[in-house]
Design a protein around this motif. Structure first.
Motif, short mmCIF file in Angstrom:
data_model
loop_
_atom_site.label_atom_id
_atom_site.label_comp_id
_atom_site.label_asym_id
_atom_site.label_seq_id
_atom_site.Cartn_x
_atom_site.Cartn_y
_atom_site.Cartn_z
N MET A 1 -96.98 -102.70 20.42
CA MET A 1 -97.23 -101.42 19.76
C MET A 1 -96.15 -100.42 20.18
SD MET A 1 -100.59 -98.93 19.94
CE MET A 1 -101.62 -100.08 19.04
N ASN A 2 -95.78 -99.55 19.25
CA ASN A 2 -94.80 -98.52 19.56
C ASN A 2 -95.38 -97.57 20.61
OD1 ASN A 2 -93.57 -95.71 19.15
ND2 ASN A 2 -92.16 -97.05 18.05
N THR A 3 -94.68 -97.41 21.76
CA THR A 3 -95.19 -96.64 22.89
C THR A 3 -95.46 -95.19 22.50
OG1 THR A 3 -93.98 -98.05 24.42
CG2 THR A 3 -94.74 -95.94 25.25
N GLU A 4 -94.48 -94.53 21.88
CA GLU A 4 -94.65 -93.13 21.53
C GLU A 4 -95.73 -92.94 20.48
OE1 GLU A 4 -92.01 -89.29 20.01
OE2 GLU A 4 -91.02 -91.05 20.89
N LYS A 5 -95.80 -93.88 19.53
CA LYS A 5 -96.84 -93.80 18.50
C LYS A 5 -98.23 -93.89 19.14
CE LYS A 5 -98.29 -95.97 14.18
NZ LYS A 5 -98.01 -97.07 13.21
N ASP A 6 -98.38 -94.77 20.11
CA ASP A 6 -99.65 -94.92 20.81
C ASP A 6 -99.99 -93.65 21.59
OD1 ASP A 6 -101.94 -96.34 21.76
OD2 ASP A 6 -100.91 -96.65 23.66
N LEU A 7 -98.99 -93.05 22.22
CA LEU A 7 -99.22 -91.81 22.97
C LEU A 7 -99.62 -90.66 22.03
CD1 LEU A 7 -96.33 -91.81 25.61
CD2 LEU A 7 -98.78 -92.07 26.04
N ARG A 8 -98.98 -90.59 20.89
CA ARG A 8 -99.30 -89.54 19.92
C ARG A 8 -100.76 -89.65 19.48
NH1 ARG A 8 -94.78 -87.14 17.38
NH2 ARG A 8 -95.97 -86.85 15.46
N ARG A 9 -101.20 -90.87 19.24
CA ARG A 9 -102.59 -91.09 18.81
C ARG A 9 -103.55 -90.70 19.94
NH1 ARG A 9 -106.10 -94.89 19.70
NH2 ARG A 9 -104.56 -96.25 20.70
N LYS A 10 -103.26 -91.12 21.15
CA LYS A 10 -104.14 -90.80 22.28
C LYS A 10 -104.17 -89.31 22.56
CE LYS A 10 -104.32 -95.07 25.01
NZ LYS A 10 -104.03 -96.01 23.93
N TYR A 11 -103.03 -88.65 22.41
CA TYR A 11 -102.99 -87.21 22.65
C TYR A 11 -103.76 -86.45 21.56
CZ TYR A 11 -101.21 -82.58 23.85
OH TYR A 11 -101.12 -81.27 24.21
N SER A 12 -103.65 -86.94 20.35
CA SER A 12 -104.42 -86.34 19.25
C SER A 12 -105.93 -86.48 19.51
CB SER A 12 -104.05 -87.01 17.93
OG SER A 12 -104.83 -86.52 16.87
N ASP A 13 -106.35 -87.68 19.96
CA ASP A 13 -107.76 -87.89 20.29
C ASP A 13 -108.20 -86.95 21.42
OD1 ASP A 13 -107.85 -89.88 18.41
OD2 ASP A 13 -107.60 -91.52 19.85
N LEU A 14 -107.33 -86.72 22.39
CA LEU A 14 -107.65 -85.83 23.51
C LEU A 14 -107.84 -84.39 23.02
CD1 LEU A 14 -107.97 -85.21 26.51
CD2 LEU A 14 -105.47 -85.08 26.69
N LYS A 49 -93.54 -94.33 31.08
CA LYS A 49 -92.38 -93.85 31.84
C LYS A 49 -91.45 -92.97 31.00
CE LYS A 49 -92.40 -97.93 34.84
NZ LYS A 49 -91.63 -99.08 35.36
N LEU A 50 -92.05 -92.22 30.07
CA LEU A 50 -91.24 -91.32 29.25
C LEU A 50 -90.79 -90.12 30.09
CD1 LEU A 50 -93.11 -91.08 25.82
CD2 LEU A 50 -90.98 -92.27 26.31
N PRO A 51 -89.60 -89.61 29.86
CA PRO A 51 -89.14 -88.40 30.57
C PRO A 51 -90.05 -87.22 30.23
CG PRO A 51 -87.32 -89.50 29.46
CD PRO A 51 -88.55 -90.17 28.99
N GLU A 56 -93.18 -83.61 26.58
CA GLU A 56 -93.54 -82.26 26.14
C GLU A 56 -93.20 -82.05 24.66
OE1 GLU A 56 -91.43 -79.77 28.81
OE2 GLU A 56 -92.92 -79.91 30.43
N THR A 57 -92.06 -82.59 24.23
CA THR A 57 -91.67 -82.47 22.82
C THR A 57 -92.68 -83.19 21.93
OG1 THR A 57 -89.33 -82.40 23.42
CG2 THR A 57 -89.86 -82.96 21.14
N MET A 58 -93.09 -84.39 22.34
CA MET A 58 -94.07 -85.15 21.58
C MET A 58 -95.39 -84.40 21.46
SD MET A 58 -96.99 -87.21 21.99
CE MET A 58 -96.92 -87.72 23.70
N GLU A 59 -95.86 -83.79 22.56
CA GLU A 59 -97.13 -83.07 22.55
C GLU A 59 -97.06 -81.86 21.62
OE1 GLU A 59 -97.87 -82.21 26.63
OE2 GLU A 59 -98.82 -84.16 27.02
N LYS A 60 -95.93 -81.14 21.64
CA LYS A 60 -95.77 -79.98 20.75
C LYS A 60 -95.79 -80.42 19.28
CE LYS A 60 -93.13 -77.09 23.98
NZ LYS A 60 -91.81 -76.45 24.26
N GLN A 61 -95.14 -81.55 18.98
CA GLN A 61 -95.12 -82.05 17.61
C GLN A 61 -96.53 -82.39 17.14
OE1 GLN A 61 -92.40 -85.34 17.80
NE2 GLN A 61 -90.58 -84.05 17.49
N VAL A 62 -97.32 -83.02 18.00
CA VAL A 62 -98.69 -83.38 17.64
C VAL A 62 -99.52 -82.13 17.37
CG1 VAL A 62 -100.83 -84.44 18.47
CG2 VAL A 62 -98.64 -85.58 18.86
N ILE A 63 -99.36 -81.12 18.24
CA ILE A 63 -100.10 -79.86 18.06
C ILE A 63 -99.73 -79.20 16.74
CG2 ILE A 63 -100.38 -77.51 18.95
CD1 ILE A 63 -100.07 -78.69 21.77
#
Length: 255
Positions: A1-14, A49-51, A56-63
């Motif tokens: 699974m794409n790591t960032e895609k999985d993180l985006r989904r989990k952050y959205s659920d959070l 292990k994302l920088p 932070e950029t990914m979280e802002k995009q999801v928001i």
């Protein structure tokens, strides 16, 4: 699974879990669910292990995406509410018109008790039909007539109501025929356009073909005719000699 895609989904659920926790502070189940989802999210962050900057950029995009979605959803709900209001208004106008049409009051008394602006109704009905289409208009009119049929009407009123129903069905048939004609015309126009394209293309290909033939003919004429005759004669003589070289070739030649 794409790591960032999985993180985006989990952050959205959070984020959704946090919203529910704030919305229902007295219900402990939402707190436990938020804690569970938050642990899962941070476990995934550590494994990825994302920088920090990329996270932070990914979280802002999801928001931002969730805020845009919420705004679009709000607009859709408001549009639906406006649509419901307009449909209800149209139903009331049409019901008023039908009740006026089947009324047994004297014209003077009718004008004093329940004035009805026919021009205003026709203008609003036309605007409503342009926005929602005739199928919606017909369905609402049908609902109104069915509703009025349940009222306590005199025989004369029921007769008038039946005439209005008949006119409505004629109106529906007319609109259906018009729609079928428009559909047929669009199909014919499309066929004519395709035929026109082929008609334009055909002469071009024809011209291209004859230009090629003409060029080949011109090139052939540049060859000396005597050389052509000698070449053909030599080839023919050689072919005849080949047929007599072996019994099998002779048999083939005779056949």
């Amino acid at each position: 699974m794409n790591t960032e895609k999985d993180l985006r989904r989990k952050y959205s659920d959070l984020l959704f879990a946090k919203q529910n926790e704030q919305r229902y502070p007295d219900q402990k189940g939402y707190v436990k669910k938020r804690e569970k989802i938050e642990r899962q999210y941070w476990d995934a962050v550590l494994k990825s292990k994302l920088p920090k900057e990329q996270l932070e950029t990914m979280e802002k995009q999801v928001i931002n995406e969730l805020e845009e979605f919420a705004e679009l959803y709000k607009q859709n709900v408001e549009n639906d509410l406006d649509s419901d209001k307009e449909r209800q208004t149209f139903r009331e106008l049409f019901k008023h018109k039908v009740l006026e049409d089947i009324s047994e009051h004297e014209p003077k008394q009718q004008k004093e008790e329940s004035p009805f602006n026919k021009q205003q109704y026709e203008a609003k009905a036309k605007e409503f039909e342009q926005r929602y289409g005739y199928d919606v208009v017909y369905a609402l009119k049908r609902e109104v007539l069915d509703e009025i049929k349940e009222m306590d009407l005199t025989p004369a009123q029921r007769e008038k109501l039946q005439q209005i129903e008949t006119e409505l069905e004629k109106e529906k048939k007319m609109h259906q025929e018009l729609a079928d004609t428009q559909k047929k015309n669009r199909k014919q126009e499309a066929n004519i356009q395709r035929t026109g394209n082929r008609t334009i293309e055909a002469p071009f290909k024809q011209r291209e073909f004859f230009n090629g033939v003409e060029g080949e003919y011109t090139r052939n004429n540049k060859i000396d005719k005597k050389q052509q005759v000698e070449q053909l004669t030599n080839e023919m003589d050689q072919a005849i000699e080949d047929y007599f070289a072996t019994p099998e070739q002779l048999k083939e030649y005779l056949s």
